[in-house]
Design an enzyme around this catalytic site. Structure first.
Site, PDB file in Angstrom:
ATOM      1  N   SER A 313      -3.107  -8.028  17.230  1.00  0.00           N
ATOM      2  CA  SER A 313      -2.119  -8.625  16.411  1.00  0.00           C
ATOM      3  C   SER A 313      -0.634  -8.054  16.764  1.00  0.00           C
ATOM      4  O   SER A 313      -0.639  -6.830  17.170  1.00  0.00           O
ATOM      5  CB  SER A 313      -2.377  -8.819  14.959  1.00  0.00           C
ATOM      6  OG  SER A 313      -3.396  -9.487  14.708  1.00  0.00           O
ATOM      7  N   GLY A 350      -1.639 -12.796  18.511  1.00  0.00           N
ATOM      8  CA  GLY A 350      -0.834 -11.706  19.063  1.00  0.00           C
ATOM      9  C   GLY A 350       0.589 -12.044  19.013  1.00  0.00           C
ATOM     10  O   GLY A 350       1.342 -11.063  19.031  1.00  0.00           O
ATOM     11  N   GLY A 401      -1.694 -17.749  14.141  1.00  0.00           N
ATOM     12  CA  GLY A 401      -1.623 -17.954  12.807  1.00  0.00           C
ATOM     13  C   GLY A 401      -0.461 -17.117  12.058  1.00  0.00           C
ATOM     14  O   GLY A 401       0.277 -17.796  11.375  1.00  0.00           O
ATOM     15  N   ARG A 402      -0.431 -15.824  12.392  1.00  0.00           N
ATOM     16  CA  ARG A 402       0.740 -15.185  11.904  1.00  0.00           C
ATOM     17  C   ARG A 402       2.264 -15.977  12.158  1.00  0.00           C
ATOM     18  O   ARG A 402       2.946 -16.043  11.152  1.00  0.00           O
ATOM     19  CB  ARG A 402       0.848 -13.701  12.180  1.00  0.00           C
ATOM     20  CG  ARG A 402       1.724 -12.776  11.536  1.00  0.00           C
ATOM     21  CD  ARG A 402       1.677 -11.545  12.303  1.00  0.00           C
ATOM     22  NE  ARG A 402       0.334 -10.745  12.259  1.00  0.00           N
ATOM     23  CZ  ARG A 402       0.155  -9.883  11.462  1.00  0.00           C
ATOM     24  NH1 ARG A 402       0.853  -9.646  10.276  1.00  0.00           N
ATOM     25  NH2 ARG A 402      -1.164  -9.570  11.367  1.00  0.00           N
ATOM     26  N   TYR A 461      20.926  27.840  -8.846  1.00  0.00           N
ATOM     27  CA  TYR A 461      20.956  28.256 -10.291  1.00  0.00           C
ATOM     28  C   TYR A 461      20.504  27.346 -11.363  1.00  0.00           C
ATOM     29  O   TYR A 461      20.092  27.422 -12.433  1.00  0.00           O
ATOM     30  CB  TYR A 461      22.124  29.075 -10.540  1.00  0.00           C
ATOM     31  CG  TYR A 461      22.287  30.685  -9.877  1.00  0.00           C
ATOM     32  CD1 TYR A 461      21.175  31.625 -10.363  1.00  0.00           C
ATOM     33  CD2 TYR A 461      23.186  30.907  -8.853  1.00  0.00           C
ATOM     34  CE1 TYR A 461      21.346  32.818  -9.924  1.00  0.00           C
ATOM     35  CE2 TYR A 461      23.053  32.145  -8.468  1.00  0.00           C
ATOM     36  CZ  TYR A 461      22.122  33.243  -8.780  1.00  0.00           C
ATOM     37  OH  TYR A 461      21.966  34.267  -8.433  1.00  0.00           O
ATOM     38  N   ALA A 462      20.917  26.185 -10.859  1.00  0.00           N
ATOM     39  CA  ALA A 462      21.064  24.970 -11.730  1.00  0.00           C
ATOM     40  C   ALA A 462      19.257  24.607 -11.746  1.00  0.00           C
ATOM     41  O   ALA A 462      18.776  24.451 -12.720  1.00  0.00           O
ATOM     42  CB  ALA A 462      21.595  23.597 -11.408  1.00  0.00           C
ATOM     43  N   CYS A 549      -2.168  -0.177 -13.705  1.00  0.00           N
ATOM     44  CA  CYS A 549      -2.330   1.279 -13.946  1.00  0.00           C
ATOM     45  C   CYS A 549      -2.669   1.913 -12.758  1.00  0.00           C
ATOM     46  O   CYS A 549      -4.075   2.727 -13.001  1.00  0.00           O
ATOM     47  CB  CYS A 549      -3.359   1.412 -14.966  1.00  0.00           C
ATOM     48  SG  CYS A 549      -2.685   0.392 -16.597  1.00  0.00           S
ATOM     49  N   TYR A 585      -2.166 -13.981   5.469  1.00  0.00           N
ATOM     50  CA  TYR A 585      -3.109 -12.923   5.110  1.00  0.00           C
ATOM     51  C   TYR A 585      -3.103 -12.691   3.612  1.00  0.00           C
ATOM     52  O   TYR A 585      -4.037 -12.356   2.981  1.00  0.00           O
ATOM     53  CB  TYR A 585      -3.154 -11.792   5.907  1.00  0.00           C
ATOM     54  CG  TYR A 585      -3.418 -11.970   7.369  1.00  0.00           C
ATOM     55  CD1 TYR A 585      -4.906 -12.364   7.558  1.00  0.00           C
ATOM     56  CD2 TYR A 585      -2.379 -11.961   8.315  1.00  0.00           C
ATOM     57  CE1 TYR A 585      -5.373 -12.612   8.823  1.00  0.00           C
ATOM     58  CE2 TYR A 585      -3.022 -12.232   9.623  1.00  0.00           C
ATOM     59  CZ  TYR A 585      -4.392 -12.512   9.857  1.00  0.00           C
ATOM     60  OH  TYR A 585      -4.686 -12.806  11.128  1.00  0.00           O
TER      61      TYR A 585
END
Length: 715
Positions: A313, A350, A401-402, A461-462, A549, A585
């Site tokens: 592909s 392809g 197809g793609r 220092y921050a 989640c 797909y």
């Protein structure tokens, strides 16, 4: 004890320098000014930047999101700042363009205001785009054949694995009938699907049977031949030839046989893993010779008529394409020499999609050729080899197809909320007195760095101040309010010195695992763009986090190699994003992680009406009950259990009414609802909540199947 941000310290007579100094210039530090001056200067600087910048237009958004590169000729931005669909590609007239936002509003607005009441997320299909893709592919091959004097024809097939949706496959068969376009199946259910759909197709359309096969698959394919389908059984394994020979004799069917060759040609990208000598599919030269011998010995060598191969592909360049096709054409010619009645060369898939608009041959996301260049390379490679071998030019088949279905489908989803922005100075209350001695020292060193215009030291220092405060919090000597103030200070300092806004996370009403599974599984990147407000400048750098989640449920890679996506600040209404080029797909591969089902779907045709479109088909997404059934649960039994539980603990009347709310949840989609549709209304009756009938009916417009009616009790 707290203090105004950076304007107070232990010795109140000697205040520390103000960090308003950060605002002078993008990355430089200026002399000390008061806190009030800092906030005023900051706002003025931002306003000045906006007022002097170039006026933002839809053209700017089109460039920013590369819409003209990956979207042409099907997608553009109109003067209102909305994405438009050009259903007939470059032949689309201005009055035929479809405003995508209007489609989404029509689909999602409540029925009470003329909408369809569908819940997000939403897949919008455009069959006109599908038709144009088919016609463009056919036209490219016809042109190449005519230009090069090729003495046969192109006859493609659609591999149904790319998108098995009934309406998609039926449309392809209908649109492809004038040029004998057929179907390819890779499993028994796909073969049944293809046979049924081709009943209304062209009688000469090919039905290519790929995939690993058992006796039942082969029997079914031979029956298709008996039903007068133009069926070709493609051998993937050497063992399959004996099954085909035996079963065809039992059924008295003379089969048409193809074989899949395992080429040496291979491309190096992710999609090239299915090609080359180590590839999963196909027969080696030794296998091919043994198959030829078996067919010859069974007096069936004339049945071998097709050669199939697949380079992989997303073939990136025509150079690689021609190399592979030339190798296959040599095998085709040799099979002809060995006595096979060869007629068709099937170049497989392809044909790639330019997902990022870069026109690059060095990426899995792009290709460096057009449809016309692809077709020309294929025709030329086959013609040269066959002419050299004095072999008749074969019919050229492809399984693209793609390239056929990717553009026709758009996934629409909402960005529902976002993480907080960096606080302003007057929102920070630094707990100076509660800091440890080391933390106070970091604060003073940071102040000194400001005065010296030393940005690197200031950031050091921050960060050290923040880490010391984190340790104090872990030890219990600093409260959460104080830690939050330090976090806010660090974010503000970082923003001012680095000169960029931090990346914010937008929560999207979507499951990536269900609707964009290729991003999660193989890192496939698709164009994602706001479908409206493109006449406004996006001011936020964002990543997207889905509803699941799961820590993998986020999108943090975008086209162009970007790790964030420019988005607009949330407004009062819905903010819609679109994922484009995902028609192949994604729907078939999506699962039900966290029990989020597939999106709602509408089919849209271009029309001559006032809005240039008509929704011809609408399907709500699966309800909670539907996805529960997938995992072997029985929603009606679940509801009865919960209803009995409610009546047991809340009383018969109140429990029955509460159970109606539970029933509504079974019938709704699992995704977030954009508007307030809570079916519980507070009633002053012992603290119970009762179901509101109007809310229930309004929300249930997108609910379950019409034949599912459970008993409810309304107050």
């Amino acid at each position: 004890m707290g203090m105004p941000a950076l304007a107070y310290h232990v010795d109140s007579a000697v205040p520390p320098p103000s960090y308003s100094a950060f605002i002078a210039g993008e990355n430089s530090l200026a002399t000390t000014v008061s806190f009030s001056s800092f906030t005023t200067t900051s706002a003025a600087a931002v306003d000045s930047t906006n007022s002097t910048s170039t006026h933002w237009s839809p053209a700017h958004s089109s460039t920013l999101y590369r819409i003209d590169s990956w979207g042409a000729p099907y997608f553009a931005v109109n003067d209102s700042g909305n994405i438009t669909v050009r259903p007939h590609g470059s032949s689309t007239l201005s009055h035929q363009e479809i405003d995508l936002l209007k489609v989404v509003k029509k689909a999602s607005d409540p029925k009470s205001v003329g909408g369809l009441g569908l819940q997000m997320p939403l897949i919008v299909r455009f069959p006109d785009v599908l038709k144009n893709r088919l016609e463009s592919l056919q036209s490219a091959f016809v042109s190449a054949i005519q230009t090069q004097g090729y003495e046969s024809r192109y006859q493609g097939v659609y591999p149904v694995k790319c998108n098995q949706d009934r309406f998609v496959v039926e449309d392809i068969v209908k649109f492809g009938a004038p040029f004998r376009f057929g179907l390819e199946a890779g499993s028994k259910p796909e073969l049944l699907l293809a046979m049924s759909c081709l009943c209304k197709g062209n009688s000469e359309a090919l039905l290519i049977c790929n995939g690993f096969k058992d006796a039942e698959y082969i029997s079914l394919a031979l029956l298709a031949r008996k039903f007068q389908f133009n069926t070709v059984i493609v051998l993937e394994q050497e063992e399959e030839v004996k099954l085909v020979i035996d079963i065809s004799k039992k059924l008295s069917v003379r089969p048409v046989i193809g074989l899949r060759a395992k080429l040496r040609t291979k491309h190096s990208g992710h999609f090239g893993s299915t090609s080359g000598e180590k590839g999963k599919f196909g027969l080696t030269t030794n296998h091919i010779l043994r198959v030829v011998k078996d067919l010859h010995d069974s007096d069936m060598l004339d049945c071998l008529q097709l050669l199939h191969f697949h380079i992989g592909s997303q073939i990136p360049s025509t150079a690689l394409l021609e190399d592979g096709v030339s190798e296959a054409a040599q095998i085709y010619s040799e099979l002809t020499r060995l006595g096979a009645d060869m007629k068709v060369i099937d170049i497989g898939g392809g044909l790639g999609i330019d997902y990022d608009g870069s026109k690059s041959g060095n990426s899995d996301l792009s290709v460096s050729y057009s449809l016309e260049e692809y077709a020309s390379a294929v025709v030329n490679a086959i013609r040269v080899v066959c002419d050299r071998k004095s072999v008749k030019h074969p019919i050229i088949c492809s399984e693209s197809g793609r390239a056929i279905v990717s553009h026709h489908s758009i996934l629409i989803f909402e960005a529902t909320s976002t993480t907080d922005t960096v606080p302003s100075m007057n929102q920070i209350n630094l707990p100076f007195i509660e800091l440890s001695e080391d933390a106070r020292s970091d604060y003073w060193n940071m102040s000194d760095a400001v005065m010296r215009h030393d940005n690197e030291t200031c950031l050091f220092y921050a960060d050290q101040l923040k880490q010391r405060c984190v340790e104090q919090f872990k030890e219990g000597s600093l409260g959460i309010e104080q830690l939050a103030a330090v976090d806010g200070l660090f974010d503000l300092v970082t923003k001012i010195i680095v000169g960029t806004e931090p990346v914010r996370t937008y929560l999207v009403n979507l499951s990536i695992f269900t609707s964009i599974p290729d991003f999660w599984s193989i890192g496939q990147i698709f164009p994602i763009v706001p479908i409206h407000r493109l006449d406004q400048k996006p001011e936020v750098k964002a990543i997207l986090s889905d509803l699941t989640c799961d820590s993998d449920g986020k999108i943090d890679k975008f086209i162009g190699g970007e790790t964030n996506l420019p988005l607009h600040k949330p407004g009062n209404g819905q903010y819609y994003l679109g994922m484009f080029l995902g028609g192949a797909y994604q729907e078939a591969l999506g699962g039900v992680h966290n029990l989020f089902g597939s999106p709602s779907v509408v089919t849209v045709l271009q029309s001559d009406g006032p809005h240039s479109f008509a929704i011809t088909h609408a399907m709500p997404g699966p309800s909670c009950a539907d996805v529960l059934r997938v995992m072997q649960h029985e929603p009606k039994l679940m509801f009865e259990n919960l209803k009995h539980r409610a009546e047991e603990f809340c009383g018969i009347d109140a429990g029955s009414c509460l159970a109606s709310t539970v029933a509504r949840s079974f019938h709704n989609m699992p995704y977030l609802e954009p508007r307030s549709s809570c079916s519980l209304t507070a009633m002053n009756n012992g603290g119970f909540y009762y179901c509101n009938k109007e809310d229930y009916y309004a929300g249930s417009e997108t609910g379950a199947n019409e034949d599912e009616h459970w008993s409810y009790c309304f107050a």
